[in-house]
Design an enzyme around this catalytic site. Structure first.
Site, mmCIF file in Angstrom:
data_model
loop_
_atom_site.group_PDB
_atom_site.id
_atom_site.type_symbol
_atom_site.label_atom_id
_atom_site.label_comp_id
_atom_site.label_asym_id
_atom_site.label_seq_id
_atom_site.Cartn_x
_atom_site.Cartn_y
_atom_site.Cartn_z
ATOM 1 N N LYS A 62 0.854 -1.193 0.000
ATOM 2 C CA LYS A 62 0.000 0.000 0.000
ATOM 3 C C LYS A 62 0.886 1.239 0.000
ATOM 4 O O LYS A 62 1.784 1.372 0.839
ATOM 5 C CB LYS A 62 -0.850 -0.012 1.269
ATOM 6 C CG LYS A 62 -2.338 0.167 1.043
ATOM 7 C CD LYS A 62 -3.060 -0.085 2.343
ATOM 8 C CE LYS A 62 -4.379 0.625 2.374
ATOM 9 N NZ LYS A 62 -5.010 0.516 3.699
HETATM 10 C C1 E4P Z 1 -8.383 0.845 4.074
HETATM 11 O O1 E4P Z 1 -7.611 0.534 3.233
HETATM 12 C C2 E4P Z 1 -8.384 2.164 4.744
HETATM 13 O O2 E4P Z 1 -7.163 2.388 5.344
HETATM 14 C C3 E4P Z 1 -9.513 2.214 5.726
HETATM 15 O O3 E4P Z 1 -10.681 1.698 5.107
HETATM 16 C C4 E4P Z 1 -9.749 3.565 6.328
HETATM 17 O O4 E4P Z 1 -10.946 3.533 7.081
HETATM 18 P P1 E4P Z 1 -11.324 4.646 8.157
HETATM 19 O O5 E4P Z 1 -11.647 5.922 7.447
HETATM 20 O O6 E4P Z 1 -12.510 4.067 8.862
HETATM 21 O O7 E4P Z 1 -10.126 4.793 9.064
#
Ligand code: E4P
Length: 217
Positions: A83
């Protein structure tokens, strides 16, 4: 539509995986902190538990260091998706990792133009954050629709991974739009299956069946 679990909690992942409906896992630095465990230890365990892509997030901001981090993460297992953030440095890193055949999830996407850049950089997944968009008064689903249209216009293969999902309505809308993947917390997975009419209907069938005295087995 693929379902990813958005957690670094191995118990939640095992429980969801036992349904046979889990296609992958996403993590981020905040979720790693929440797990209270060592980054490499927990990512290794998740990648063994789940067959599909497991996102491990880099933390450097510059391309050179981010690339080193990504290459190290990719060595953990074949199903790691590295990522990287949606910055110019992240896009450069995406391109370099893709050239090595490594899956890349470009995260922290908040605009259709950013998603266009990620597709041009060859991203495997683009992660637009719908919940955080809703939080500041914009409809996160408008962004998903725009990205779907743009990717279809140019036949990009980058998969739209709807992230920052907060409730079942997000999943319903994402599925109608034709998003490729949704990642969500474990409680949302359970909420998808729940319906009061199912619960009430089951209770009524149980009562009537008990009154018959029959047994299937
Ligand atoms: C996933 O890849 C993201 O990091 C995550 O869905 C972020 O979610 P949040 O806005 O609830 O922290």
């Amino acid at each position: 539509m693929k379902f990813f679990l958005d957690t670094a909690n191995i118990d939640e992942i095992r429980e969801a995986n036992a349904t046979g409906l889990l296609d992958g896992v996403t993590t981020n630095p905040s979720l790693i902190k929440k797990s209270g465990r060592d980054f490499f230890e927990v990512i290794t365990e998740i990648a063994k538990e789940v067959k599909g892509p497991v996102s491990a997030e880099t933390v450097a901001h510059d391309h050179e260091t981010m690339l080193k981090e990504g290459l190290k993460c990719a060595k953990i297992a074949d199903n790691i998706a590295v990522k990287v953030p949606l910055t110019i440095e992240g896009l450069k890193t995406c391109k370099a990792l893709r050239a090595e055949g490594i899956m890349v999830n470009v995260t922290l996407c908040f605009s259709a133009n950013q998603a266009l850049l990620a597709a041009k950089a060859g991203a495997t997944f683009i992660s637009p954050f719908v919940g955080r968009h809703d939080d500041i008064g914009f409809d996160g689903m408008d962004l998903i629709q725009d990205i779907r249209t743009i990717y279809d216009n140019y036949e990009f293969n980058t998969q739209i991974l709807v992230a920052s999902v907060r409730h079942p309505v997000h999943i319903h809308q994402a599925a109608l739009i034709g998003a490729d993947v949704a990642t969500f917390p474990a409680d949302v997975m359970k909420k998808l299956a729940n319906h009061p009419l199912t619960t009430n209907g089951l209770a009524a069938f149980d009562k009537d069946w008990a009154a018959t005295g029959f047994s299937i087995l």
